[in-house]
Design an enzyme around this catalytic site. Structure first.
Site, short mmCIF file in Angstrom:
data_model
loop_
_atom_site.label_atom_id
_atom_site.label_comp_id
_atom_site.label_asym_id
_atom_site.label_seq_id
_atom_site.Cartn_x
_atom_site.Cartn_y
_atom_site.Cartn_z
N ASP A 1 13.07 -15.11 18.77
CA ASP A 1 12.98 -13.77 18.23
C ASP A 1 12.82 -13.60 16.79
O ASP A 1 13.61 -13.78 16.05
CB ASP A 1 14.27 -13.41 18.97
CG ASP A 1 14.32 -12.25 19.37
OD1 ASP A 1 13.14 -11.83 18.98
OD2 ASP A 1 15.14 -11.44 19.67
N LYS B 1 17.52 -16.12 16.33
CA LYS B 1 16.88 -15.07 15.45
C LYS B 1 15.90 -15.74 14.61
O LYS B 1 16.51 -16.40 13.92
CB LYS B 1 17.63 -14.20 14.84
CG LYS B 1 18.43 -12.81 16.18
CD LYS B 1 17.51 -11.93 16.94
CE LYS B 1 17.97 -11.30 17.82
NZ LYS B 1 17.81 -10.24 18.11
N GLU C 1 11.46 -4.77 24.75
CA GLU C 1 13.21 -4.38 24.65
C GLU C 1 12.56 -2.81 23.64
O GLU C 1 13.30 -1.68 23.89
CB GLU C 1 13.59 -4.87 23.58
CG GLU C 1 13.46 -5.26 22.16
CD GLU C 1 14.27 -5.92 22.02
OE1 GLU C 1 14.76 -7.26 21.13
OE2 GLU C 1 15.37 -5.92 20.89
N GLU D 1 9.88 -14.61 21.13
CA GLU D 1 9.81 -13.08 21.20
C GLU D 1 10.34 -11.88 20.21
O GLU D 1 9.84 -12.41 19.23
CB GLU D 1 11.85 -13.30 22.07
CG GLU D 1 12.16 -11.57 22.20
CD GLU D 1 13.19 -11.22 22.86
OE1 GLU D 1 13.84 -12.39 22.71
OE2 GLU D 1 13.87 -10.30 22.28
N HIS E 1 16.16 -7.09 27.72
CA HIS E 1 16.24 -7.48 27.08
C HIS E 1 18.38 -7.04 27.15
O HIS E 1 18.26 -5.98 27.84
CB HIS E 1 15.82 -6.49 25.68
CG HIS E 1 17.20 -6.36 24.43
ND1 HIS E 1 17.53 -4.68 25.01
CD2 HIS E 1 17.35 -6.65 23.69
CE1 HIS E 1 18.09 -4.77 23.27
NE2 HIS E 1 17.78 -6.19 22.55
N ASP F 1 14.21 -3.13 29.27
CA ASP F 1 15.62 -2.64 28.87
C ASP F 1 15.55 -1.56 29.71
O ASP F 1 15.09 -0.72 29.92
CB ASP F 1 15.25 -2.70 27.26
CG ASP F 1 16.38 -2.03 26.84
OD1 ASP F 1 16.88 -2.63 25.83
OD2 ASP F 1 17.10 -0.14 26.93
#
Lengths: 441, 441
Positions: free
Chosen positions: A255, A227, A308, A281, A358, A331
């Site tokens: 992400d 992240k 997602e 992402e 995701h 997703d």
């Protein structure tokens, strides 16, 4: 049970439960836009009077507050479901899903986006769970053994025909028919490749990140994800730590969870580029097709991934038409369920873009594995550059949790969509009256 | 009431009512995607302990089923509102609106789209109603007398900076500062131009269409609108009837309510082109930016209009960046309230595209007139090619209903956002327990 009894069976109830897990207490799942999620499920059960003990289970995933509103959105669909013939519903899930999506009053709340669309997804997925259980197959195989014509009938082509017609969809599916059996056999033997986000949550220390990254590689994963997006200085240090830990042969995705505007996304990724990120992402708003296209052009060869929070097939269509993404991240619980995800898999195949779902949250790994495995068996026919996200949270609450071995999702063998939770978990984590929550007040 | 008392006043309650009108019984409001709407309001009241008798009233509009889920979405926002200082909230509505939009858990249900975003819009609008009442001004004038700096502070620029920066917004507003007073005076004298959809509902006979079109022209309207998209043959006949009735000098817009895919939209409009339609509204999915751009290129010089189902400022941004629309149709109750609509007005001004609001339903005319009048006073500075939709439904339920004269909305004089309904209407049409509904069961 006689088949006559079965033929007259009806859906007798659509139950909705507000189930929440207090995950914010440990910063698991923390990222730049979701600092303290309480992973939650607006959980659906379809009951019948068939007498065969089978129920349809699925869920809409949320991150805590608002799970009650999500449950209320699901409850508005009950009149479309309760009283239906089980056989008719399970025998024509395309018509069933369109009957929910096209309700002319409910669609005002979307159309086909947000809480009402996630509600449709949960109910449609519960119907697929029930249908697959009745067929005695896991959903991936139930889908993977349908004819191309049956699969095309699942899709709502409204608003797609400038990019994908029913004839083109049929063509894609027919081309993938040879080899289905071999691919099913390969899935049963080896599973489907996964990547893990476990090392990369923002709330973790560098030591924990390095430790978990090392563990991920030892466990057979060839891709991990970090992240990013809260602090550039921290991200550069964490990315360097991760790269030094795993070496050059492991892919590291990053992400940003929508944190940036277009130019800041480009600038930030230039700083991370020396550490060879595989994809960025959600660099910006999930609604920003043109923004993703601009980011992709600027950060290439770093890939751009999103999905997602993409509301529906129309937005996926445009991301592909605009050349805005290298990776489509479906997703299981955001769009209108299995049916709309079939449309998105077909769109991705049409444009030759790999799908890397995701997952995480609660139940998302369990459900989405079926879609990737179906994609491999009957749509794209390949696992090249395709991985399903894996996060090791909350699987213990599921009756048939995902099974991971050597960096792969093992193919589910039990009939259904794998979203069914243990009755004790549903009771314990019921919000706000379950014992886990009353003990906290 | 002393000013010391006022300074300590708090928001004491956020009430939500599910109010529905059985409009489907008369086919008023019928179109190609909404055959039988029951115009409804998830109605919000903010109460305070200020002792001044002032409350904030606003609503999210829906078309019937799902109004309960919309009300549930609004209720999730109560913890962000109840207990706030009235003075602080009303004194900084930019910060207040961002505090709702950016809730890291609730945003999962959107982000910034669907029921949760409409909920934010309703609560934000109720706060503007209260703030304007406290200031003793109708919202259009409350906004129109703010400084450019104060107005820029209302806007959430997240995800906009590739198209509009705070500096550019300030520039637009400063350029429009000279002449504000003259424009306010002109509004007070003449009002703001309107067009009417009353003649054009799909459920009406040709005779009723012609009669109502004639009446509209006699009433001073220079533009009318017809619903299209259900039957090409009917549409050609209705369009011809309308054109023959009103002559060449009256603009006739048509509205497909999302009914078509891209190519069918183009083909259909070619058949209507001989009757000189002014704009085609919602030719396809509201999410399809690229689709609108393709339609616009093909049907020019017929204009393309959309907006009533556009989820947020990011989608409006792209419609403008892609050259996909000639007319921006803001809606008072779809996006995140007055604040996000200021952002959209600024985007439209930046790209030089006129704003012609969507209205109708219940309360939409009452609320959106304030935004167009503000646009005229302080943003675009012009009414050229700008008209607010007018539909003569359900105004009798409002304490300060819109006033139409000679095809113009007269400027509201009463403080607030004009969304407050009569207490008797709220009681009578309460769903499902109000007498109008219990009498129907």
């Amino acid at each position: 049970m006689s088949s006559a009894m079965s033929a007259s069976a009806r859906i007798t109830a659509l139950e909705v439960l507000d189930v929440r897990f207090p995950t914010s207490e440990h910063l698991d799942g923390s990222d730049a836009m979701n600092p303290e999620p309480d992973y939650s499920a607006a959980y659906v059960v379809l009951r019948t009077d068939a007498g065969d003990g089978l129920e349809g289970h699925a869920l809409a995933f949320t991150t805590g507050r608002g799970n009650d509103a999500q449950a209320a959105a699901i409850a508005t669909l009950a009149p479309h479901v309760v009283g239906l013939s089980v056989e008719e519903m399970c025998g024509d899930l395309g018509t069933f899903s369109r009957s929910l999506v096209h309700d002319p009053q409910l669609r005002w709340l979307g159309p086909e986006k947000g809480a009402i669309h996630m509600a449709t997804g949960a109910v449609v997925n519960a119907a697929w769970d029930l249908a697959a259980k009745r067929a005695g197959k896991p959903v991936w195989r139930f889908l993977g053994e349908m004819s191309p014509e049956e699969l095309v009938a699942q899709v709502d082509f409204r608003w797609l025909s400038d990019a994908l017609t029913p004839e083109q969809a049929l063509d894609i599916l027919r081309k993938a028919e040879p080899g289905r059996e071999e691919r099913i056999a390969r899935l049963l033997e080896r599973g489907y490749p996964a990547y893990t986000t476990t090392p990369g949550w923002l709330g973790y220390s560098d030591e924990k990140l390095a430790h978990l990254a090392r563990e991920a590689v030892a466990d057979g994963f060839t891709q991990i994800k970090l992240k990013v997006g809260a602090s550039l200085e921290d991200d550069v240090r964490r990315m360097r730590t991760a790269r030094e830990t795993v070496g050059d042969s492991i892919r590291i995705a990053v992400d940003a969870n929508q944190r940036w505007d277009v130019q800041p996304a480009i600038d930030w990724m230039r700083e991370l580029a020396p550490y060879d990120p595989y994809w960025i992402e959600e660099p910006t708003s999930p609604d920003d097709i043109l923004g993703h296209a601009a980011v992709r052009e600027a950060v290439s060869p770093i890939k751009v991934a999103t999905g997602e929070h993409i509301a529906n097939r129309v937005v996926f269509k445009q991301l592909l038409q605009a050349g805005a993404v290298d990776v489509v991240q479906i997703d299981s619980a955001r769009v209108g369920g299995v049916n709309e995800n079939i449309a998105i898999l077909l769109l991705a195949a049409k444009f030759g873009v790999p799908v890397c779902p995701h997952a995480g949250g609660v139940g998302l790994c369990e459900m989405v594995q079926h879609l990737s495995m179906f994609d491999y068996v009957a749509v794209s026919g390949t696992v090249e550059d395709r991985v399903i996200e894996y996060v090791d949270h909350l699987h213990e609450h599921f009756v048939n949790p995902v099974r991971i071995a050597d960096g792969h999702y093992l193919a589910p063998a039990v009939p259904g969509l794998s979203a069914q939770m243990h009755p004790e978990s549903l009771k314990e984590y019921l919000y706000p009256d379950g014992p886990v929550w009353t003990a906290r007040v």
